[in-house]
Design a protein around this motif. Structure first.
Motif, PDB file in Angstrom:
ATOM      1  N   ASP A  14     -51.676  76.506 -25.848  1.00  0.00           N
ATOM      2  CA  ASP A  14     -51.411  75.310 -25.031  1.00  0.00           C
ATOM      3  C   ASP A  14     -49.718  75.025 -24.960  1.00  0.00           C
ATOM      4  O   ASP A  14     -49.241  74.235 -24.381  1.00  0.00           O
ATOM      5  CB  ASP A  14     -52.181  74.286 -25.459  1.00  0.00           C
ATOM      6  CG  ASP A  14     -51.773  73.667 -26.774  1.00  0.00           C
ATOM      7  OD1 ASP A  14     -50.914  74.469 -27.563  1.00  0.00           O
ATOM      8  OD2 ASP A  14     -52.333  72.611 -26.971  1.00  0.00           O
ATOM      9  N   GLY A  15     -49.084  75.943 -25.993  1.00  0.00           N
ATOM     10  CA  GLY A  15     -47.549  75.824 -25.861  1.00  0.00           C
ATOM     11  C   GLY A  15     -47.075  74.822 -27.002  1.00  0.00           C
ATOM     12  O   GLY A  15     -45.980  74.587 -27.180  1.00  0.00           O
ATOM     13  N   LYS A  16     -48.124  74.188 -27.830  1.00  0.00           N
ATOM     14  CA  LYS A  16     -47.747  73.397 -28.461  1.00  0.00           C
ATOM     15  C   LYS A  16     -47.110  73.911 -29.935  1.00  0.00           C
ATOM     16  O   LYS A  16     -47.874  75.003 -30.406  1.00  0.00           O
ATOM     17  CB  LYS A  16     -48.976  72.333 -28.991  1.00  0.00           C
ATOM     18  CG  LYS A  16     -48.726  71.579 -30.148  1.00  0.00           C
ATOM     19  CD  LYS A  16     -49.840  70.536 -30.662  1.00  0.00           C
ATOM     20  CE  LYS A  16     -49.702  69.735 -31.681  1.00  0.00           C
ATOM     21  NZ  LYS A  16     -51.065  68.902 -32.188  1.00  0.00           N
ATOM     22  N   ILE A  17     -45.963  73.456 -30.243  1.00  0.00           N
ATOM     23  CA  ILE A  17     -45.237  74.160 -31.482  1.00  0.00           C
ATOM     24  C   ILE A  17     -45.393  73.289 -32.843  1.00  0.00           C
ATOM     25  O   ILE A  17     -45.207  72.134 -32.874  1.00  0.00           O
ATOM     26  CB  ILE A  17     -43.878  74.495 -31.435  1.00  0.00           C
ATOM     27  CG1 ILE A  17     -43.491  75.185 -30.109  1.00  0.00           C
ATOM     28  CG2 ILE A  17     -42.992  74.793 -32.445  1.00  0.00           C
ATOM     29  CD1 ILE A  17     -42.024  75.124 -29.764  1.00  0.00           C
ATOM     30  N   THR A  18     -45.999  73.975 -33.956  1.00  0.00           N
ATOM     31  CA  THR A  18     -46.164  73.448 -34.977  1.00  0.00           C
ATOM     32  C   THR A  18     -45.187  74.104 -36.081  1.00  0.00           C
ATOM     33  O   THR A  18     -45.171  75.006 -36.394  1.00  0.00           O
ATOM     34  CB  THR A  18     -47.604  73.445 -35.661  1.00  0.00           C
ATOM     35  OG1 THR A  18     -48.424  72.866 -34.493  1.00  0.00           O
ATOM     36  CG2 THR A  18     -47.651  72.832 -36.945  1.00  0.00           C
ATOM     37  N   GLU A  19     -44.317  73.148 -36.894  1.00  0.00           N
ATOM     38  CA  GLU A  19     -43.637  73.730 -37.832  1.00  0.00           C
ATOM     39  C   GLU A  19     -43.914  73.123 -39.131  1.00  0.00           C
ATOM     40  O   GLU A  19     -44.165  72.036 -39.291  1.00  0.00           O
ATOM     41  CB  GLU A  19     -42.010  73.424 -37.514  1.00  0.00           C
ATOM     42  CG  GLU A  19     -41.613  71.998 -37.639  1.00  0.00           C
ATOM     43  CD  GLU A  19     -40.409  71.650 -37.112  1.00  0.00           C
ATOM     44  OE1 GLU A  19     -39.495  72.547 -36.691  1.00  0.00           O
ATOM     45  OE2 GLU A  19     -39.933  70.608 -37.365  1.00  0.00           O
ATOM     46  N   ARG A  20     -43.542  73.882 -40.131  1.00  0.00           N
ATOM     47  CA  ARG A  20     -43.712  73.426 -41.474  1.00  0.00           C
ATOM     48  C   ARG A  20     -42.917  74.132 -42.484  1.00  0.00           C
ATOM     49  O   ARG A  20     -42.445  75.401 -42.447  1.00  0.00           O
ATOM     50  CB  ARG A  20     -45.396  74.242 -42.052  1.00  0.00           C
ATOM     51  CG  ARG A  20     -45.632  73.599 -43.474  1.00  0.00           C
ATOM     52  CD  ARG A  20     -46.975  74.023 -43.791  1.00  0.00           C
ATOM     53  NE  ARG A  20     -47.282  73.629 -45.172  1.00  0.00           N
ATOM     54  CZ  ARG A  20     -48.547  73.900 -45.612  1.00  0.00           C
ATOM     55  NH1 ARG A  20     -49.501  74.211 -45.028  1.00  0.00           N
ATOM     56  NH2 ARG A  20     -48.723  73.185 -46.873  1.00  0.00           N
ATOM     57  N   VAL A  21     -42.120  72.956 -43.080  1.00  0.00           N
ATOM     58  CA  VAL A  21     -41.119  73.549 -44.306  1.00  0.00           C
ATOM     59  C   VAL A  21     -41.639  73.901 -45.417  1.00  0.00           C
ATOM     60  O   VAL A  21     -42.393  72.919 -45.938  1.00  0.00           O
ATOM     61  CB  VAL A  21     -40.102  72.472 -43.989  1.00  0.00           C
ATOM     62  CG1 VAL A  21     -39.003  72.930 -45.245  1.00  0.00           C
ATOM     63  CG2 VAL A  21     -39.545  72.092 -42.924  1.00  0.00           C
ATOM     64  N   ILE A  22     -41.400  74.871 -45.898  1.00  0.00           N
ATOM     65  CA  ILE A  22     -42.175  75.174 -47.230  1.00  0.00           C
ATOM     66  C   ILE A  22     -41.073  75.452 -48.318  1.00  0.00           C
ATOM     67  O   ILE A  22     -39.751  75.837 -48.059  1.00  0.00           O
ATOM     68  CB  ILE A  22     -42.850  76.534 -47.271  1.00  0.00           C
ATOM     69  CG1 ILE A  22     -43.915  76.391 -46.078  1.00  0.00           C
ATOM     70  CG2 ILE A  22     -43.484  76.955 -48.465  1.00  0.00           C
ATOM     71  CD1 ILE A  22     -44.508  77.854 -45.634  1.00  0.00           C
ATOM     72  N   ASP A  23     -41.369  74.936 -49.637  1.00  0.00           N
ATOM     73  CA  ASP A  23     -40.394  74.875 -50.826  1.00  0.00           C
ATOM     74  C   ASP A  23     -39.215  74.067 -50.583  1.00  0.00           C
ATOM     75  O   ASP A  23     -38.090  74.317 -50.848  1.00  0.00           O
ATOM     76  CB  ASP A  23     -39.519  76.613 -50.960  1.00  0.00           C
ATOM     77  CG  ASP A  23     -40.834  77.573 -50.986  1.00  0.00           C
ATOM     78  OD1 ASP A  23     -41.815  77.273 -51.740  1.00  0.00           O
ATOM     79  OD2 ASP A  23     -40.464  78.614 -50.821  1.00  0.00           O
ATOM     80  N   ALA A  24     -39.634  72.861 -50.118  1.00  0.00           N
ATOM     81  CA  ALA A  24     -38.499  71.535 -50.049  1.00  0.00           C
ATOM     82  C   ALA A  24     -39.393  70.383 -50.533  1.00  0.00           C
ATOM     83  O   ALA A  24     -40.543  70.199 -50.315  1.00  0.00           O
ATOM     84  CB  ALA A  24     -38.130  71.531 -48.756  1.00  0.00           C
ATOM     85  N   SER A  25     -38.583  69.402 -50.692  1.00  0.00           N
ATOM     86  CA  SER A  25     -39.254  67.998 -51.057  1.00  0.00           C
ATOM     87  C   SER A  25     -38.218  66.994 -50.578  1.00  0.00           C
ATOM     88  O   SER A  25     -36.966  67.550 -50.219  1.00  0.00           O
ATOM     89  CB  SER A  25     -39.518  68.065 -52.540  1.00  0.00           C
ATOM     90  OG  SER A  25     -38.406  68.033 -53.450  1.00  0.00           O
TER      91      SER A  25
END
Length: 72
Positions: A14-25
């Motif tokens: 549907d064009g929805k973008i999901t982002e996830r930052v890994i190795d950060a707090s």
């Protein structure tokens, strides 16, 4: 030495973008994606993962101990 974060993107049918930052707090989860988010436009929603809150308990406990010693 520089600290590195990995960013994972998923683009749905549907064009929805999901982002996830890994190795950060903490706030360092938000900083690496800020420019791209601004370029893409409106953010529909944001879900902060448990890693965002890492270290917060330590600060709260430390501040509580300090205020007890100041009040005594």
């Amino acid at each position: 030495m520089a600290e590195y974060q990995r960013i994972e993107y998923q683009i749905g049918k549907d064009g929805k973008i999901t982002e996830r930052v890994i190795d950060a707090s903490g706030n360092s989860c938000l900083q690496p994606t800020q420019a791209l988010e601004e370029a893409l436009g409106e953010i529909e929603s944001r879900e902060l993962l448990p890693e965002y809150y890492e270290g917060e308990e330590i600060l709260t406990t430390d501040n509580l101990q300090r205020s007890k010693s100041i009040n005594n």
